[in-house]
Design an enzyme around this catalytic site. Sequence first.
Site, PDB file in Angstrom:
ATOM      1  N   GLU A 230     -21.328  11.938  16.790  1.00 28.87           N
ATOM      2  CA  GLU A 230     -22.731  11.909  16.341  1.00 28.87           C
ATOM      3  C   GLU A 230     -22.825  11.891  14.820  1.00 28.87           C
ATOM      4  O   GLU A 230     -23.647  11.167  14.249  1.00 28.87           O
ATOM      5  CB  GLU A 230     -23.494  13.118  16.904  1.00 28.87           C
ATOM      6  N   ARG A 234     -24.484   8.568  12.935  1.00 34.56           N
ATOM      7  CA  ARG A 234     -25.769   8.813  12.276  1.00 34.56           C
ATOM      8  C   ARG A 234     -25.618   9.004  10.775  1.00 34.56           C
ATOM      9  O   ARG A 234     -26.270   8.326   9.975  1.00 34.56           O
ATOM     10  CB  ARG A 234     -26.452  10.046  12.888  1.00 34.56           C
ATOM     11  N   ASP A 363     -19.893   3.418  27.104  1.00 34.10           N
ATOM     12  CA  ASP A 363     -20.657   2.301  26.561  1.00 34.10           C
ATOM     13  C   ASP A 363     -20.195   1.719  25.221  1.00 34.10           C
ATOM     14  O   ASP A 363     -19.721   0.574  25.147  1.00 34.10           O
ATOM     15  CB  ASP A 363     -22.153   2.660  26.489  1.00 34.10           C
ATOM     16  N   GLU A 497     -31.987   1.071  24.023  1.00 25.30           N
ATOM     17  CA  GLU A 497     -31.021   0.070  24.500  1.00 25.30           C
ATOM     18  C   GLU A 497     -31.680  -1.179  25.082  1.00 25.30           C
ATOM     19  O   GLU A 497     -31.202  -2.305  24.876  1.00 25.30           O
ATOM     20  CB  GLU A 497     -30.083   0.689  25.548  1.00 25.30           C
ATOM     21  N   THR A 574     -23.693   1.528  16.593  1.00 29.06           N
ATOM     22  CA  THR A 574     -24.337   1.881  17.855  1.00 29.06           C
ATOM     23  C   THR A 574     -25.614   2.687  17.656  1.00 29.06           C
ATOM     24  O   THR A 574     -26.375   2.872  18.592  1.00 29.06           O
ATOM     25  CB  THR A 574     -23.349   2.637  18.778  1.00 29.06           C
TER      26      THR A 574
END
Length: 594
Positions: A230, A234, A363, A497, A574
């Site tokens: 994360e 980010r 994913d 998504e 992502t």
Amino acid sequence: AGSGGPGAASSPSAWGHLFLPDSSKLLSGVFFTRRPAAAPAAARGQPRAPSAARRRPGGGAAAAGRAGSLERIRADHERALREAKETLQKLPEEIRRDIRQDKEKLLQDARGRKEAGAPGLPQRLFRQPVGAVGQEPADPEVRQRREKIKEMMKHAWDNYKRYAWGLNELKPISKQGHSSNLFGNIQGATIVDALDTLYIMEMKEEFKEAKEWVEKNLDFNVNAEISVFEVNIRFVGGLLSAYYLSGEEVFRKKAVELGEKLLPAFNTPTGIPWALLNIKSGIGRNWPWASGGSSILAEFGTLHLEFVHLSHLSGNPVFAEKVMNIRKVLNRLDKPEGLYPNYLNPSSGQWGQHHVSIGGLGDSFYEYLLKAWLMSDKTDEDGKKMYYDAVQAIETHLIRKSSGGLTYIAEWKGGLLEHKMGHLTCFAGGMFALGADGAPSDKTGHHIELGAEIAKTCHESYDRTRMKLGPEAFRFDGGVEAIATRQNEKYYILRPEVIETYMYMWRLTHDPKYRDWGWEAVEALEKHCRVDGGYSGIRDVYNNHESHDDVQQILYLRFSEDDLLPFDHWVFNTEAHPLPVLHKDDENKEENQK
């Protein structure tokens, strides 16, 4: 074991003179070499005392000197005993990690520092990549819609600034700040996440305020455990994008500083990183619920883009080496039916449970294989091969068609299929379409078609709810298609998504239905998710009555011309942070300018 395993460092010979964890000299290395003895006066450049004074026996000065020496020896002895006691209280693995960290730091210093005492970053001439700024859309309706999305962003941003400035997130119902434990004590996730959006939307005043906050308040010197994944997607991703768009040096400096703090996560026997890391102590661990202490495919597989850029911007190859080593470990392993299970043990280097998902837990690993190839200006042949081989296995074993004609991606559990598709899996429509150009020539059209079919299925999952917003997961069994049947799968948490796939499909096909579907989602968001304090998720998208969850994620939808962030010059991480393709011509120009 002595060298800390293959993941401890890429060149053990560089630190061969250091004590290894299993060395019989370990204790003397740990206890007695931390501080060098004080240098003799002459060595420090001070004048030596006259010889007569040095030889004078029994003088008060000599006695005082002896007393002082004894006092220093006693103090050093007590300090050594204290340090010995502290070290003996540590677990053997902690001692090994400490030593590996010291080795890692020496390696970084040797590789990445161009000058002694310099901040460490080489000078770099900034040239803004192509497409950082685009033209106004020619179509008035599209222009109007884009302005509406900018207004939505401003609504979310202004409320965050009013009620939660500097904290990680805003709870838009209670209008309170909230700090996710995924980021430990690091603050400002929303600010860093929004930097590129503010810049692209030309919200100049807001961007300036955000930049000033980063300069003055973004602090990584915290004693806290963070999620490596994360924080990477980010914070590192957001800072890298902000630098490449604006050229502001503070973003490059902060990105590299944070990247260095994440490096101890790779100190495992295989080099597969831990999921969680205390960025002060450098001690890592995995999620307690993950199969047998495993690391998670979507987490350790979603570091590649950012770490390659960290090496590019810092001149330090260690970042890229860490993620390339992950590839080596994966390539050595047998894959069941050519598929990548979601769990890999970082100590043994073996797969955990044989669960395979293109949604949660798997994913973005597949997304990053493709994007690593694209970001390398299509020179990363290893990433390309891994991606297309994986897609072939996914098509064979996971992709199915319902009796109603909807194509979906099932989950694979030890050879048995669960006919469920998560909202997270909907990114794959855009991925298949984006990768169509690099597929074998006879498969290009097929990959575009596969992307279109997944986009249609995910649109159906939205269209079959009362609120026209999609559930967290939907099923294709028991007589239902593209519908959530379990209460704990009926929520919507502002996930992007599906809209991401519409964006890719629009850019790659220019079929107007994808813009129309995106606008349907915008209208549903405005109708059901907008609250006074921002935008909130929904607990049940099939219900007539809205029940908000008080969690907000800023969502940016693009109704823009193709010249804004064009795909041949940019890839999106992502978390939708744009990173430039590293064109070989550009790298050669940079070398010539140094």
